[in-house]
Design a protein around this motif. Structure first.
Motif, PDB file in Angstrom:
ATOM      1  N   HIS A  31       1.068  -1.587  -0.411  1.00  9.30           N
ATOM      2  CA  HIS A  31      -0.304   0.291  -0.108  1.00  9.30           C
ATOM      3  C   HIS A  31       0.696   1.120  -0.153  1.00  9.30           C
ATOM      4  N   ASP A  32       2.331   1.471   0.494  1.00  8.96           N
ATOM      5  CA  ASP A  32       2.949   2.689   0.344  1.00  8.96           C
ATOM      6  C   ASP A  32       3.372   2.568  -1.034  1.00  8.96           C
ATOM      7  N   LEU A  33       3.146   3.753  -1.796  1.00  5.94           N
ATOM      8  CA  LEU A  33       3.292   3.751  -3.121  1.00  5.94           C
ATOM      9  C   LEU A  33       5.112   4.275  -3.378  1.00  5.94           C
ATOM     10  N   ILE A  34       5.891   4.914  -2.745  1.00  6.93           N
ATOM     11  CA  ILE A  34       7.090   5.025  -2.395  1.00  6.93           C
ATOM     12  C   ILE A  34       7.585   3.528  -2.872  1.00  6.93           C
ATOM     13  N   ALA A  56       4.168  -1.772 -15.567  1.00  5.58           N
ATOM     14  CA  ALA A  56       5.642  -1.414 -15.046  1.00  5.58           C
ATOM     15  C   ALA A  56       5.686   0.564 -13.695  1.00  5.58           C
ATOM     16  N   ALA A  57       6.376  -0.178 -13.309  1.00  6.12           N
ATOM     17  CA  ALA A  57       6.005   0.562 -11.287  1.00  6.12           C
ATOM     18  C   ALA A  57       5.937   1.871 -11.644  1.00  6.12           C
ATOM     19  N   SER A  58       7.210   2.229 -12.693  1.00  3.94           N
ATOM     20  CA  SER A  58       7.807   3.306 -12.680  1.00  3.94           C
ATOM     21  C   SER A  58       5.988   4.182 -13.861  1.00  3.94           C
ATOM     22  N   GLU A  59       5.368   3.648 -14.244  1.00  4.59           N
ATOM     23  CA  GLU A  59       4.882   3.844 -15.053  1.00  4.59           C
ATOM     24  C   GLU A  59       3.413   4.010 -14.351  1.00  4.59           C
ATOM     25  N   VAL A  60       2.867   3.435 -13.722  1.00  3.99           N
ATOM     26  CA  VAL A  60       1.406   3.234 -12.679  1.00  3.99           C
ATOM     27  C   VAL A  60       1.605   4.470 -11.923  1.00  3.99           C
ATOM     28  N   ARG A  62       3.138   6.894 -11.339  1.00  5.17           N
ATOM     29  CA  ARG A  62       3.854   8.656 -11.741  1.00  5.17           C
ATOM     30  C   ARG A  62       2.346   8.580 -13.427  1.00  5.17           C
ATOM     31  N   SER A  63       1.393   7.664 -12.274  1.00  5.27           N
ATOM     32  CA  SER A  63       0.205   8.112 -14.063  1.00  5.27           C
ATOM     33  C   SER A  63      -1.237   8.537 -12.850  1.00  5.27           C
ATOM     34  N   ASP A  64      -2.031   9.159 -14.043  1.00  3.29           N
ATOM     35  CA  ASP A  64      -3.440   9.846 -13.453  1.00  3.29           C
ATOM     36  C   ASP A  64      -3.985   9.158 -12.732  1.00  3.29           C
ATOM     37  N   ALA A  65      -3.682   7.422 -12.836  1.00  2.24           N
ATOM     38  CA  ALA A  65      -5.045   6.690 -11.731  1.00  2.24           C
ATOM     39  C   ALA A  65      -4.204   6.833 -10.461  1.00  2.24           C
ATOM     40  N   VAL A  66      -3.297   7.123 -10.194  1.00  6.53           N
ATOM     41  CA  VAL A  66      -2.565   7.071  -8.811  1.00  6.53           C
ATOM     42  C   VAL A  66      -3.411   8.485  -7.981  1.00  6.53           C
ATOM     43  N   THR A  67      -3.340   9.280  -9.137  1.00  7.06           N
ATOM     44  CA  THR A  67      -4.353  10.596  -8.852  1.00  7.06           C
ATOM     45  C   THR A  67      -5.429  10.445  -8.198  1.00  7.06           C
ATOM     46  N   ARG A  68      -6.545   9.186  -9.398  1.00  6.75           N
ATOM     47  CA  ARG A  68      -7.763   9.463  -8.854  1.00  6.75           C
ATOM     48  C   ARG A  68      -8.187   8.588  -7.662  1.00  6.75           C
ATOM     49  N   VAL A  69      -7.060   7.581  -8.029  1.00  2.00           N
ATOM     50  CA  VAL A  69      -7.311   6.833  -6.634  1.00  2.00           C
ATOM     51  C   VAL A  69      -7.489   6.806  -4.851  1.00  2.00           C
ATOM     52  N   TYR A  70      -6.263   7.714  -5.287  1.00  2.00           N
ATOM     53  CA  TYR A  70      -5.519   7.930  -3.911  1.00  2.00           C
ATOM     54  C   TYR A  70      -5.157   9.694  -3.616  1.00  2.00           C
ATOM     55  N   GLY A  71      -5.355  10.219  -4.640  1.00  2.00           N
ATOM     56  CA  GLY A  71      -5.733  11.759  -4.105  1.00  2.00           C
ATOM     57  C   GLY A  71      -4.351  11.972  -3.835  1.00  2.00           C
ATOM     58  N   VAL A  72      -3.035  11.942  -4.894  1.00  2.15           N
ATOM     59  CA  VAL A  72      -1.620  12.349  -4.606  1.00  2.15           C
ATOM     60  C   VAL A  72      -1.140  11.994  -6.497  1.00  2.15           C
ATOM     61  N   ARG A  73      -0.433  13.280  -6.015  1.00  5.66           N
ATOM     62  CA  ARG A  73       0.669  12.948  -7.224  1.00  5.66           C
ATOM     63  C   ARG A  73       2.586  12.625  -7.381  1.00  5.66           C
ATOM     64  N   MET A  74       2.678  11.292  -7.929  1.00  7.75           N
ATOM     65  CA  MET A  74       4.473  10.864  -7.781  1.00  7.75           C
ATOM     66  C   MET A  74       5.340  13.035  -8.183  1.00  7.75           C
ATOM     67  N   THR A  75       5.835  14.190  -7.247  1.00  2.00           N
ATOM     68  CA  THR A  75       6.337  14.598  -7.958  1.00  2.00           C
ATOM     69  C   THR A  75       7.552  14.969  -7.968  1.00  2.00           C
ATOM     70  N   SER A  76       8.516  14.057  -7.237  1.00  3.89           N
ATOM     71  CA  SER A  76      10.445  13.826  -7.245  1.00  3.89           C
ATOM     72  C   SER A  76      10.787  13.398  -5.855  1.00  3.89           C
ATOM     73  N   ALA A  77      11.829  12.527  -6.278  1.00  3.77           N
ATOM     74  CA  ALA A  77      12.475  11.686  -5.416  1.00  3.77           C
ATOM     75  C   ALA A  77      12.296  12.095  -4.042  1.00  3.77           C
ATOM     76  N   LYS A  79      10.915  14.808  -2.496  1.00  3.64           N
ATOM     77  CA  LYS A  79       9.357  14.599  -2.068  1.00  3.64           C
ATOM     78  C   LYS A  79       8.751  14.007  -3.160  1.00  3.64           C
ATOM     79  N   PRO A  80       8.802  12.767  -2.844  1.00  2.00           N
ATOM     80  CA  PRO A  80       7.957  11.475  -3.715  1.00  2.00           C
ATOM     81  C   PRO A  80       6.244  12.274  -4.216  1.00  2.00           C
ATOM     82  N   PHE A  81       5.649  12.724  -2.754  1.00  6.08           N
ATOM     83  CA  PHE A  81       4.518  12.690  -3.192  1.00  6.08           C
ATOM     84  C   PHE A  81       3.585  14.285  -2.536  1.00  6.08           C
ATOM     85  N   GLU A  82       2.640  14.324  -2.757  1.00  6.03           N
ATOM     86  CA  GLU A  82       1.945  15.376  -2.065  1.00  6.03           C
ATOM     87  C   GLU A  82       0.675  15.543  -2.610  1.00  6.03           C
ATOM     88  N   LEU A  83      -0.173  15.936  -1.140  1.00  2.00           N
ATOM     89  CA  LEU A  83      -1.978  15.986  -1.387  1.00  2.00           C
ATOM     90  C   LEU A  83      -2.030  16.845  -2.913  1.00  2.00           C
TER      91      LEU A  83
END
Length: 85
Positions: A31-34, A56-60, A62-77, A79-83
């Motif tokens: 469950h930990d996206l990092i 591939a993990a690197s694609e999924v 960083r995808s819009d799907a993760v944003t839709r499911v978790y409400g976060v997006r990957m930003t950088s290594a 600071k990997p995620f932000e609300l």
């Protein structure tokens, strides 16, 4: 890995990577996206029991799907995620 300290998490990931490198199929529920981003080769993203994304993990991760499911997006290594809201 939620109940493990960082050293044991790293040992766990090293163990499953060693098994995969030997040709064994390793299936893990994370469950930990990092952790997913850094340790998984392929990912199946589910929401409410339905497949949302696969690849591939690197694609999924960083995808819009993760944003839709978790409400976060990957930003950088660093600071990997932000609300998103």
């Amino acid at each position: 890995t939620a109940g493990l300290d960082l050293a044991h998490v790293l040992r766990f990931h090293a163990l499953i990577r060693a098994l995969a490198d030997r040709g064994l199929c390793v299936i893990s529920v994370l469950h930990d996206l990092i952790d997913v981003y850094h340790h998984a080769d392929r990912v199946l993203l589910l929401s409410q029991g339905e497949q949302v994304a696969e690849g591939a993990a690197s694609e999924v991760v960083r995808s819009d799907a993760v944003t839709r499911v978790y409400g976060v997006r990957m930003t950088s290594a660093t600071k990997p995620f932000e609300l998103t809201e």
